[in-house]
Write a protein that holds these residues in place. Structure first.
Motif, mmCIF file in Angstrom:
data_model
loop_
_atom_site.group_PDB
_atom_site.id
_atom_site.type_symbol
_atom_site.label_atom_id
_atom_site.label_comp_id
_atom_site.label_asym_id
_atom_site.label_seq_id
_atom_site.Cartn_x
_atom_site.Cartn_y
_atom_site.Cartn_z
ATOM 1 N N TRP A 212 0.825 -1.222 0.000
ATOM 2 C CA TRP A 212 0.000 0.000 0.000
ATOM 3 C C TRP A 212 0.854 1.264 0.000
ATOM 4 O O TRP A 212 0.321 2.369 -0.023
ATOM 5 C CB TRP A 212 -0.943 0.000 1.211
ATOM 6 N N GLY A 213 2.195 1.100 0.034
ATOM 7 C CA GLY A 213 3.077 2.264 0.062
ATOM 8 C C GLY A 213 2.850 3.244 -1.072
ATOM 9 O O GLY A 213 2.698 4.459 -0.839
ATOM 10 N N PRO A 214 2.812 2.786 -2.344
ATOM 11 C CA PRO A 214 2.606 3.727 -3.448
ATOM 12 C C PRO A 214 1.277 4.471 -3.358
ATOM 13 O O PRO A 214 1.192 5.642 -3.757
ATOM 14 C CB PRO A 214 2.645 2.823 -4.682
ATOM 15 N N ASN A 217 1.492 7.032 -0.740
ATOM 16 C CA ASN A 217 2.279 8.077 -1.399
ATOM 17 C C ASN A 217 1.384 8.977 -2.241
ATOM 18 O O ASN A 217 1.487 10.210 -2.198
ATOM 19 C CB ASN A 217 3.336 7.392 -2.264
ATOM 20 N N HIS A 218 0.483 8.374 -2.990
ATOM 21 C CA HIS A 218 -0.437 9.143 -3.840
ATOM 22 C C HIS A 218 -1.381 10.003 -3.004
ATOM 23 O O HIS A 218 -1.675 11.144 -3.370
ATOM 24 C CB HIS A 218 -1.238 8.197 -4.723
ATOM 25 N N VAL A 219 -1.872 9.441 -1.886
ATOM 26 C CA VAL A 219 -2.760 10.218 -1.009
ATOM 27 C C VAL A 219 -2.038 11.462 -0.506
ATOM 28 O O VAL A 219 -2.589 12.573 -0.509
ATOM 29 C CB VAL A 219 -3.244 9.349 0.169
ATOM 30 N N GLY A 220 -0.790 11.281 -0.070
ATOM 31 C CA GLY A 220 -0.019 12.425 0.399
ATOM 32 C C GLY A 220 0.192 13.460 -0.686
ATOM 33 O O GLY A 220 0.095 14.670 -0.438
ATOM 34 N N LEU A 221 0.474 13.001 -1.901
ATOM 35 C CA LEU A 221 0.690 13.936 -3.003
ATOM 36 C C LEU A 221 -0.588 14.681 -3.356
ATOM 37 O O LEU A 221 -0.556 15.889 -3.661
ATOM 38 C CB LEU A 221 1.214 13.166 -4.225
ATOM 39 N N ILE A 222 -1.727 13.998 -3.295
ATOM 40 C CA ILE A 222 -3.012 14.650 -3.583
ATOM 41 C C ILE A 222 -3.294 15.730 -2.541
ATOM 42 O O ILE A 222 -3.713 16.851 -2.869
ATOM 43 C CB ILE A 222 -4.146 13.602 -3.612
ATOM 44 N N ILE A 223 -3.060 15.418 -1.256
ATOM 45 C CA ILE A 223 -3.253 16.420 -0.192
ATOM 46 C C ILE A 223 -2.302 17.588 -0.405
ATOM 47 O O ILE A 223 -2.675 18.755 -0.225
ATOM 48 C CB ILE A 223 -3.041 15.772 1.186
ATOM 49 N N PHE A 224 -1.065 17.277 -0.799
ATOM 50 C CA PHE A 224 -0.077 18.328 -1.072
ATOM 51 C C PHE A 224 -0.566 19.240 -2.198
ATOM 52 O O PHE A 224 -0.463 20.472 -2.104
ATOM 53 C CB PHE A 224 1.250 17.680 -1.445
ATOM 54 N N LEU A 225 -1.105 18.665 -3.278
ATOM 55 C CA LEU A 225 -1.619 19.467 -4.397
ATOM 56 C C LEU A 225 -2.808 20.314 -3.970
ATOM 57 O O LEU A 225 -2.935 21.468 -4.380
ATOM 58 C CB LEU A 225 -2.013 18.550 -5.555
ATOM 59 N N ILE A 226 -3.675 19.738 -3.128
ATOM 60 C CA ILE A 226 -4.824 20.513 -2.628
ATOM 61 C C ILE A 226 -4.333 21.715 -1.838
ATOM 62 O O ILE A 226 -4.837 22.836 -1.980
ATOM 63 C CB ILE A 226 -5.738 19.621 -1.762
ATOM 64 N N GLY A 227 -3.310 21.495 -0.998
ATOM 65 C CA GLY A 227 -2.735 22.608 -0.240
ATOM 66 C C GLY A 227 -2.161 23.679 -1.139
ATOM 67 O O GLY A 227 -2.311 24.878 -0.878
ATOM 68 N N ALA A 481 2.916 16.266 2.873
ATOM 69 C CA ALA A 481 4.331 15.899 2.747
ATOM 70 C C ALA A 481 4.698 14.749 3.679
ATOM 71 O O ALA A 481 5.441 13.835 3.298
ATOM 72 C CB ALA A 481 5.208 17.117 3.029
ATOM 73 N N ILE A 482 4.153 14.771 4.910
ATOM 74 C CA ILE A 482 4.442 13.695 5.863
ATOM 75 C C ILE A 482 3.874 12.367 5.368
ATOM 76 O O ILE A 482 4.544 11.328 5.394
ATOM 77 C CB ILE A 482 3.883 14.055 7.251
ATOM 78 N N ILE A 483 2.611 12.391 4.900
ATOM 79 C CA ILE A 483 1.994 11.166 4.367
ATOM 80 C C ILE A 483 2.760 10.673 3.146
ATOM 81 O O ILE A 483 2.981 9.468 2.963
ATOM 82 C CB ILE A 483 0.512 11.421 4.029
ATOM 83 N N PHE A 484 3.183 11.613 2.297
ATOM 84 C CA PHE A 484 3.972 11.251 1.115
ATOM 85 C C PHE A 484 5.247 10.511 1.531
ATOM 86 O O PHE A 484 5.590 9.468 0.960
ATOM 87 C CB PHE A 484 4.313 12.516 0.330
ATOM 88 N N MET A 485 5.959 11.033 2.529
ATOM 89 C CA MET A 485 7.204 10.401 2.973
ATOM 90 C C MET A 485 6.941 9.056 3.631
ATOM 91 O O MET A 485 7.724 8.105 3.462
ATOM 92 C CB MET A 485 7.935 11.330 3.940
ATOM 93 N N ILE A 486 5.835 8.946 4.381
ATOM 94 C CA ILE A 486 5.487 7.651 4.986
ATOM 95 C C ILE A 486 5.273 6.604 3.894
ATOM 96 O O ILE A 486 5.778 5.476 3.974
ATOM 97 C CB ILE A 486 4.231 7.787 5.867
ATOM 98 N N TYR A 493 11.392 0.489 1.685
ATOM 99 C CA TYR A 493 12.245 -0.249 2.615
ATOM 100 C C TYR A 493 11.645 -1.577 3.079
ATOM 101 O O TYR A 493 12.278 -2.317 3.823
ATOM 102 C CB TYR A 493 12.577 0.625 3.824
ATOM 103 N N TRP A 494 10.419 -1.870 2.696
ATOM 104 C CA TRP A 494 9.811 -3.164 2.989
ATOM 105 C C TRP A 494 9.299 -3.774 1.695
ATOM 106 O O TRP A 494 9.081 -3.061 0.706
ATOM 107 C CB TRP A 494 8.665 -3.022 3.992
#
Length: 558
Positions: A212-214, A217-227, A481-486, A493-494
């Motif tokens: 579910w990492g990618p 990652n997409h959720v974080g990027l979408i939130i980043f774009l909304i911001g 950004a935090i969700i993106f990095m998570i 790494y897994w």
């Protein structure tokens, strides 16, 4: 496009390649190894292609389309950095004139194409929205069927599924297959695998969350774009520049006219030329060097006690000395010290002289505020002086017409018309004495005059440059950004590993799959082999490569 029912009883969506439950191949494909991409399940974009909704969905679900949108954003974003955006040009400058004067024909074209406000243009916003839509649709198109397949998979898998895994092997002739499976189970538990059993078969799984990492990652990027898009709403983001002259006050943008800032005093500090530490550096600089600059400011708020129609009453809220990196802050706003201008023209003093009339004009002095000039000056002796035109920063344009570059009085010119007492200014046919006056400029514009306006004095003032900034989008951008990095760490790494061991009438079938890092999976099989009588399975991809290589050698020998 009917659903397909497998022999195990599970009903699969149309287009599924491997049964979501038992893994039996539902379609014949070439090659020994099964296509395990998204677990062989059907994706909406690969099955539904008839309606307009299907076409739109399929377009935005394509990874290639997403890459092209990112590429278009990179190109357009780089165009916005060729020349400064309008918000960064000198305050008061007319962008229609500034870009051509500063950068020539290319600058004019840059302005005409709208690149001076690129990041707030509708088509740039459309590109960002398209990228967000692409991320949402591409993620849903993959994560939903993947989740469904992983959550419904059985421990007992079809023999055809096991044999078509990349890592596969058979263990025959074992003394006690059940005992060897228990030993393998113990090894896998020690490796932190999650074990499931069914009908004497075993499924060991580890690291499923990495799949579910990618998508995280997409959720974080979408939130980043909304911001980022929220920055185009004034209530969410303000980044303005204001110049405040000493002793004056200006409204603070974004506050609805409720707050003002007053420049009580502006001061600069220079490096001490007698200090030996700075002596060599100051000599290289060729003169005095500014060490720091600051503004003694007062924050003012519109009084709530004022009545409708009355003059604005302001209350002092607080005083603050604004220096670099120490802004004046209030209610989410910050006023930063970013620039200054020394000795800006503020007031011109003029006298009127007469060439023919024997009259004392020694006390005939009037002042013109260059930032807010009066239209008409009336005097007790009956003289009237009217300002016909005022050009704060005088310029002759391409049409040989006088104009102003901006509203900053760097090169002021004033057209005066003088009316003596015997001339009625209200008369339509009345004509006064018209002159163009500025620094070292005094020209008659309508013949010989009996009176002359002369520049008698100049007052200057220091001006401070402040940036008004409010950013309520930072929490949204930070969360994104935090969700993106998570998601990035989670997927990098897994990795997801699965091992199947099934007992088929005394013969153990071993198969394994990893979404990446196959070397780690093979090491786990080697550990099982070292602690049991079960031999390590082979990598069928390597075996296929060897077979092709041998075929090529044989053909060459023939």
């Amino acid at each position: 496009m009917e659903k397909v029912k497998c022999e195990c009883g599970h009903v699969n969506p149309y287009g599924t390649y491997l049964c979501e439950s038992c893994g039996k191949p539902l379609k014949e494909e070439k090659g020994k190894i099964a296509n395990m991409r998204y677990e062989g399940v059907a994706r909406r974009s690969q099955t539904y292609k008839k309606s307009m909704i299907d076409r739109v969905w399929n377009f935005f679900s394509s990874v290639k389309v997403g890459i092209w949108i990112i590429f278009a954003l990179l190109i357009t974003s780089s165009l916005g950095t060729v020349f400064p955006q309008e918000m960064y040009i000198p305050p008061g400058e007319n962008p229609a004139i500034y870009y051509e004067q500063a950068y020539g024909t290319i600058g004019l074209l840059y302005y005409q194409l709208g690149f001076h406000n690129l990041y707030s243009s509708w088509w740039y916003m459309l590109l960002i929205a398209s990228l967000g839509i692409s991320l949402v649709i591409a993620s849903l198109d993959r994560v939903v069927p993947l989740y469904r397949a992983l959550s419904t998979q059985r421990v007992t898998r079809h023999e055809g599924f096991l044999k078509r895994q990349r890592v596969f092997g058979e263990a025959e002739g074992l003394d006690d297959p059940e005992a060897e499976m228990k030993k393998a189970e113990k090894v896998l538990r020690e490796k932190k695998y999650k074990i499931r059993k069914e009908n004497g078969n075993l499924l060991a799984e580890k690291g499923r969350f990495a799949r579910w990492g990618p998508y995280v990652n997409h959720v974080g990027l979408i939130i980043f774009l909304i911001g980022g898009m929220l920055r185009f709403f004034p209530e969410m983001y303000t980044d303005e520049h204001v110049w405040v002259r000493e002793g004056e006050q200006e409204v603070i943008s974004g506050t609805g006219g409720n707050y003002f800032v007053r420049n009580n005093e502006f001061a600069i500090d220079l490096y001490d030329e007698e200090n030996e530490m700075f002596e060599a550096a100051l000599e290289r600089a060729g003169g005095s060097v500014v060490e720091s600059f600051r503004t003694s400011a007062t924050l003012l708020k519109r009084s709530s006690n004022g009545t409708v129609g009355s003059e604005t009453e302001l209350e002092e809220v607080k005083d603050h000395e604004i220096i670099v990196n120490d802004p004046l802050t209030f209610e989410g706003f910050s006023l930063y010290q970013v620039d200054y201008k020394l000795n800006e023209l503020s007031t011109f003093s003029f006298t009127l002289e007469s060439e023919t009339v024997d009259e004392d004009f020694s006390d005939f002095i009037f002042e013109v505020d260059l930032n807010d000039p009066q239209k008409l000056y009336e005097f007790e002796n009956g003289y009237e002086i009217e300002i016909l035109e005022y050009f704060p920063n005088f310029l002759i344009d391409d049409n040989r017409e006088p104009t102003t570059i901006n509203r900053i009085p760097d090169n002021p010119r004033i057209i005066f018309e003088v009316f003596p007492p015997d001339v009625d200014r209200e008369d339509e046919n009345a004509e006064g004495e018209i002159s163009l006056i500025g620094i070292q400029v005094n020209e008659s514009l309508n013949g010989d005059h009996d009176h002359t306006i002369r520049l008698a004095g100049v007052e200057m003032v220091d001006v401070t440059g402040l940036t008004i900034r409010k950013d309520r989008t930072l929490p949204v951008i930070s969360v994104g950004a935090i969700i993106f990095m998570i998601g990035l760490i989670q997927g990098s790494y897994w990795h997801h590993r699965r091992i199947w061991i099934q007992n088929r009438e005394g013969t153990l079938l071993l198969a394994g799959h990893a979404n990446k890092n196959w070397h780690a999976l093979k090491k786990d099989f080697s550990l099982i082999s070292a602690n049991t009588q079960i031999p390590s399975p082979v990598d069928q991809l390597d075996e296929a490569a060897k077979e092709k290589e041998n075929e090529g050698v044989n053909q060459n020998n023939v």
